[in-house]
Write a protein that holds these residues in place. Structure first.
Motif, short mmCIF file in Angstrom:
data_model
loop_
_atom_site.label_atom_id
_atom_site.label_comp_id
_atom_site.label_asym_id
_atom_site.label_seq_id
_atom_site.Cartn_x
_atom_site.Cartn_y
_atom_site.Cartn_z
N LEU A 1 0.83 -1.21 0.00
CA LEU A 1 0.00 0.00 0.00
C LEU A 1 0.86 1.26 0.00
O LEU A 1 0.58 2.22 -0.73
CB LEU A 1 -0.96 0.00 1.19
N MET A 2 1.92 1.27 0.80
CA MET A 2 2.82 2.43 0.84
C MET A 2 3.44 2.67 -0.53
O MET A 2 3.56 3.82 -0.98
CB MET A 2 3.92 2.22 1.88
N ARG A 3 3.85 1.60 -1.19
CA ARG A 3 4.46 1.75 -2.52
C ARG A 3 3.46 2.27 -3.55
O ARG A 3 3.84 2.95 -4.49
CB ARG A 3 5.05 0.42 -2.98
N ARG A 4 2.18 1.95 -3.36
CA ARG A 4 1.16 2.49 -4.26
C ARG A 4 0.89 3.96 -3.99
O ARG A 4 0.56 4.71 -4.90
CB ARG A 4 -0.15 1.71 -4.10
N VAL B 1 5.98 9.08 -7.30
CA VAL B 1 7.13 8.50 -7.97
C VAL B 1 7.71 9.48 -8.99
O VAL B 1 7.01 9.93 -9.88
CB VAL B 1 6.75 7.18 -8.70
N ALA B 2 8.99 9.81 -8.81
CA ALA B 2 9.71 10.59 -9.82
C ALA B 2 10.71 9.65 -10.49
O ALA B 2 10.65 9.41 -11.69
CB ALA B 2 10.42 11.77 -9.16
N SER B 3 11.63 9.12 -9.69
CA SER B 3 12.62 8.19 -10.24
C SER B 3 12.38 6.76 -9.78
O SER B 3 12.95 5.83 -10.33
CB SER B 3 14.02 8.63 -9.82
N GLY B 4 11.57 6.57 -8.75
CA GLY B 4 11.32 5.23 -8.22
C GLY B 4 12.25 4.84 -7.09
O GLY B 4 12.09 3.79 -6.50
N THR B 5 13.22 5.69 -6.78
CA THR B 5 14.18 5.37 -5.72
C THR B 5 13.51 5.27 -4.36
O THR B 5 13.76 4.34 -3.60
CB THR B 5 15.30 6.43 -5.68
N LEU B 6 12.65 6.24 -4.05
CA LEU B 6 11.95 6.23 -2.77
C LEU B 6 11.00 5.03 -2.69
O LEU B 6 10.97 4.33 -1.69
CB LEU B 6 11.19 7.54 -2.55
N ARG B 7 10.26 4.78 -3.75
CA ARG B 7 9.34 3.64 -3.78
C ARG B 7 10.09 2.33 -3.53
O ARG B 7 9.64 1.48 -2.78
CB ARG B 7 8.61 3.59 -5.13
N ASP B 8 11.24 2.19 -4.16
CA ASP B 8 12.02 0.96 -4.01
C ASP B 8 12.67 0.82 -2.64
O ASP B 8 13.08 -0.27 -2.25
CB ASP B 8 13.09 0.88 -5.10
N ASP C 1 4.97 20.88 -0.60
CA ASP C 1 3.81 20.40 0.13
C ASP C 1 4.04 18.95 0.56
O ASP C 1 4.74 18.20 -0.10
CB ASP C 1 2.56 20.46 -0.74
N ALA C 2 3.43 18.60 1.67
CA ALA C 2 3.51 17.22 2.15
C ALA C 2 2.75 16.31 1.18
O ALA C 2 1.69 16.67 0.68
CB ALA C 2 2.91 17.11 3.54
N GLN C 3 3.33 15.15 0.92
CA GLN C 3 2.69 14.12 0.11
C GLN C 3 2.74 12.81 0.89
O GLN C 3 3.52 11.91 0.58
CB GLN C 3 3.41 13.97 -1.23
N PRO C 4 1.95 12.73 1.95
CA PRO C 4 2.04 11.58 2.86
C PRO C 4 1.76 10.26 2.17
O PRO C 4 0.84 10.14 1.36
CB PRO C 4 0.97 11.86 3.91
N PHE C 5 2.57 9.28 2.52
CA PHE C 5 2.40 7.93 1.99
C PHE C 5 2.63 6.89 3.08
O PHE C 5 2.03 5.82 3.07
CB PHE C 5 3.36 7.66 0.83
N PHE C 6 3.49 7.18 4.05
CA PHE C 6 3.91 6.21 5.05
C PHE C 6 2.84 6.03 6.13
O PHE C 6 2.28 4.95 6.30
CB PHE C 6 5.24 6.66 5.66
N PHE C 7 2.57 7.09 6.86
CA PHE C 7 1.65 6.99 7.99
C PHE C 7 0.19 6.80 7.56
O PHE C 7 -0.55 6.08 8.25
CB PHE C 7 1.83 8.17 8.94
N PRO C 8 -0.30 7.41 6.46
CA PRO C 8 -1.67 7.11 6.05
C PRO C 8 -1.88 5.62 5.74
O PRO C 8 -2.91 5.05 6.08
CB PRO C 8 -1.88 7.97 4.80
N ALA C 9 -0.90 5.00 5.11
CA ALA C 9 -1.01 3.57 4.80
C ALA C 9 -1.04 2.76 6.08
O ALA C 9 -1.84 1.82 6.23
CB ALA C 9 0.15 3.13 3.91
N TRP C 10 -0.18 3.11 7.02
CA TRP C 10 -0.14 2.38 8.30
C TRP C 10 -1.43 2.57 9.06
O TRP C 10 -2.01 1.62 9.58
CB TRP C 10 1.06 2.84 9.13
N ARG C 11 -1.93 3.81 9.13
CA ARG C 11 -3.17 4.06 9.87
C ARG C 11 -4.36 3.36 9.23
O ARG C 11 -5.28 2.93 9.93
CB ARG C 11 -3.42 5.57 9.95
#
Length: 172
Positions: free
Chosen positions: A45-48, A52-59, A136-146
């Protein structure tokens, strides 16, 4: 109370402790398997959700038993402290040496006020030349966990109950 009864209580207590320890050890594999499954779902879910710009963070988003791998990145999400029993804890993390900006993406950054007068380290007044507008914040980590946490808690509790019942019935 006589001495004989006290020894009997002490023996019974030791027997109960041994039995409980055996139940925990018998239930651990099922619980560990469920924790791994849940962690994989959260990471997916976090990866979705991650931009994504380069995919480094997603990976860089992943999970592991115990402590996450060490990194020099200060912007990486890492749980604090040491883990005692590495199979009892699952760590989900984002960011590594290449994707050091995980925290900046999650929480955003503040823009620099261009032209503002400030004192530098030597005490001299100078004009700020920063022109970065901030992000701007683009939350992906904590929203997925919550979003997944209530479901994960239920699944792990269910696995615990089922494993303990099975261990109790088997008489280990």
């Amino acid at each position: 109370m006589s001495i004989g009864k006290e020894f009997s209580v002490a023996r019974s207590r030791a027997k109960v402790k041994r039995r409980l320890k055996a139940i925990v050890e018998a239930a651990r594999p099922a619980i560990t398997k469920e924790m791994a499954s849940a962690a994989s779902e959260v990471v997916t879910l976090m990866r979705r959700l991650v931009p994504v710009a380069s995919g480094t963070l997603r990976d860089s988003i992943d999970w592991t038993y115990g402590n996450p791998p060490a990194t020099r990145a200060t912007g990486a999400f890492r749980p604090k402290g040491e883990v005692g029993d590495s199979r009892s804890v699952v760590s989900i993390y984002a960011g590594d040496d290449d994707a050091f900006y995980a925290r900046f993406v999650e929480f955003g950054t503040q823009g620099g006020p261009a032209g503002k007068k400030v004192r530098d380290a030597s005490g001299r007044k100078r004009k700020l030349r920063r022109t970065h507008p901030g992000t701007d914040a683009q939350p992906f980590f904590f929203p997925a966990w919550r979003a997944k946490r209530p479901e994960i808690k239920k699944r792990i509790r269910k696995a615990q109950r089922k494993a303990v019942k099975k261990a109790m019935e088997s008489g280990k």
